[in-house]
Scaffold this active site. Structure first.
Site, PDB file in Angstrom:
ATOM      1  CB  CYS A  93      37.044  12.857  52.034  1.00  0.00           C
ATOM      2  SG  CYS A  93      37.785  11.300  51.552  1.00  0.00           S
ATOM      3  NE  ARG A 146      30.267  15.108  54.018  1.00  0.00           N
ATOM      4  CZ  ARG A 146      30.320  13.766  54.052  1.00  0.00           C
ATOM      5  NH1 ARG A 146      31.449  13.151  54.275  1.00  0.00           N
ATOM      6  NH2 ARG A 146      29.236  13.041  53.817  1.00  0.00           N
ATOM      7  NE  ARG A 191      29.052   6.335  53.289  1.00  0.00           N
ATOM      8  CZ  ARG A 191      30.130   6.889  53.863  1.00  0.00           C
ATOM      9  NH1 ARG A 191      30.868   6.185  54.704  1.00  0.00           N
ATOM     10  NH2 ARG A 191      30.468   8.121  53.595  1.00  0.00           N
ATOM     11  CD  GLN A 233      34.309  14.559  51.981  1.00  0.00           C
ATOM     12  OE1 GLN A 233      33.842  13.784  52.793  1.00  0.00           O
ATOM     13  NE2 GLN A 233      34.994  15.625  52.345  1.00  0.00           N
ATOM     14  CG  ASP A 251      39.659   9.367  49.356  1.00  0.00           C
ATOM     15  OD1 ASP A 251      39.750   9.094  50.573  1.00  0.00           O
ATOM     16  OD2 ASP A 251      38.738   8.935  48.636  1.00  0.00           O
ATOM     17  CG  HIS A 286      31.562  10.966  49.257  1.00  0.00           C
ATOM     18  ND1 HIS A 286      30.337  11.158  49.852  1.00  0.00           N
ATOM     19  CD2 HIS A 286      32.453  10.740  50.265  1.00  0.00           C
ATOM     20  CE1 HIS A 286      30.484  11.068  51.171  1.00  0.00           C
ATOM     21  NE2 HIS A 286      31.754  10.814  51.440  1.00  0.00           N
TER      22      HIS A 286
HETATM   23  N1   CP Z   1      34.415  11.409  54.531  1.00  0.00           N
HETATM   24  C1   CP Z   1      33.462  10.508  54.842  1.00  0.00           C
HETATM   25  O1   CP Z   1      32.499  10.278  54.102  1.00  0.00           O
HETATM   26  O2   CP Z   1      33.669   9.876  56.025  1.00  0.00           O
HETATM   27  P1   CP Z   1      32.820   8.664  56.626  1.00  0.00           P
HETATM   28  O3   CP Z   1      33.115   7.449  55.754  1.00  0.00           O
HETATM   29  O4   CP Z   1      33.288   8.498  58.018  1.00  0.00           O
HETATM   30  O5   CP Z   1      31.369   9.004  56.543  1.00  0.00           O
HETATM   31  N1  NVA Z   2      37.052   6.909  48.622  1.00  0.00           N
HETATM   32  C1  NVA Z   2      36.715   6.533  49.979  1.00  0.00           C
HETATM   33  C2  NVA Z   2      36.027   7.655  50.667  1.00  0.00           C
HETATM   34  C3  NVA Z   2      35.665   7.404  52.097  1.00  0.00           C
HETATM   35  C4  NVA Z   2      34.899   8.534  52.718  1.00  0.00           C
HETATM   36  C5  NVA Z   2      35.873   5.270  49.974  1.00  0.00           C
HETATM   37  O1  NVA Z   2      35.010   5.140  49.088  1.00  0.00           O
HETATM   38  O2  NVA Z   2      36.083   4.421  50.830  1.00  0.00           O
END
Ligand code: CP
Ligand code: NVA
Length: 301
Positions: free
Chosen positions: A258, A286, A96, A126, A218, A123
């Protein structure tokens, strides 16, 4: 399938991931027996971290979590060195980060599979969980309509690029200045043509939500864009998913997010805490989707 940088790397196997997830949902397996998944995280996480840790354990393997302070990707040392060193110790990476280029570079230099656990472009895990949630709820995906309202961000990109492979139509409504990147739009249009699905891009939230089987939103302020918060809250005001928007959709439409969510911003509490909300099963999915994904990757290598 080795690296999953984009949902398109799963591509035509998305359906197989979803059916495998349904099949092994309650099973413990040993396909990753003795294997280690490294979780390299440069941003905070609840769902992604815990669901990956549990998924690898349910497959017989072990997770190792590496926090932002530990790796300092590209700062403490080059990404290439991180990739080569980790490839000698562990068996799979979930990464990440911020820049998609970093995910690409990590994958290009790793001899072990790299899974994108969110970056600024996508993502994919997701999107797999989201498709699984629609499938669980509706029983099928072909010809169903997903409406995405709000920011043309990483989550939106993966949904747009993944939907055609499973026959899912998608309508995306964003303000003009917050459309998904042009490369994503073009690729999603190509895929929709190739797989005979509908991909609609509009500024009209009501139009996008019309007759949808699932309505998705989102956060308006993704991780990394916090300094734009004030401008963004103003720009997205007309895109909140509230009861009026849900009423445009099918009577049995589900609401997806998400998470983390901001009640009163991208979604009203009445919707996210209401009867049509599927956000908790979605979050649970997930785990099941990533377990299936890692099983298929492990079977392949
Ligand atoms: N939806 C999601 O990726 O959540 P987190 O940022 O908590 O991992
Ligand atoms: N679009 C959001 C998703 C978080 C899971 C971000 O990138 O912060």
């Amino acid at each position: 399938m080795k690296h999953v940088v984009s949902i398109t790397d799963v591509g035509e196997r998305i359906g197989e991931v979803l059916s495998t997830a349904q099949e092994i949902r309650h099973k413990r397996m040993d396909v990753m027996d003795g294997k280690v998944l490294g979780l390299l995280f440069e941003k905070p996480s609840l769902r992604t971290r815990v669901s990956f840790e549990m998924a690898v354990r349910q497959l017989g393997g072990t997770p190792i979590y590496l926090s932002p302070q530990e790796i300092q990707m590209g700062v403490r040392e080059p990404i290439k060195d991180v990739a080569n060193v980790l490839s000698g110790y562990i068996d799979m990476i979930a990464y990440r980060g911020f820049r998609n280029q970093a995910t690409v570079e990590l994958a290009a230099n790793s001899s072990i599979p790299v899974i994108n656990a969110l970056d600024d472009a996508e993502h994919p895990c997701q999107a797999l969980a989201d498709f699984l949630t629609i499938l669980d709820s509706k029983g099928d995906l072909k010809g169903r309509k997903l409406a995405y309202l709000g920011d043309g961000n990483n989550v939106c990109n993966s949904l747009m690029l993944g939907a055609p492979y499973i026959g899912l139509d998608i309508a995306v409504a964003t303000p003009k200045n917050y459309r998904p990147p042009v490369v994503v739009i073009q690729r999603a249009e190509e895929l929709a043509r190739e797989y005979g699905t509908v991909m609609e891009l509009t500024t009209d939230a009501d139009g996008a939500a019309a007759d949808a089987d699932a309505v998705y939103t989102d956060t308006w302020v993704s991780m990394g864009s916090e300094e734009e918060k004030a401008t963004r809250l103003k720009a997205f005001k007309r895109y909140q998913v509230d009861d009026r928007i849900m009423d445009m959709a099918q009577d049995d439409a589900i609401f997806l997010h998400c998470l983390p969510a901001h009640r009163g911003e991208e979604v009203s509490s009445s919707v996210i805490d209401g009867p049509r909300s599927a956000v908790y099963p979605e979050a649970e999915n997930r785990l099941h989707a990533q377990k299936a994904l890692m099983k298929l990757i492990s079977d392949d290598i």
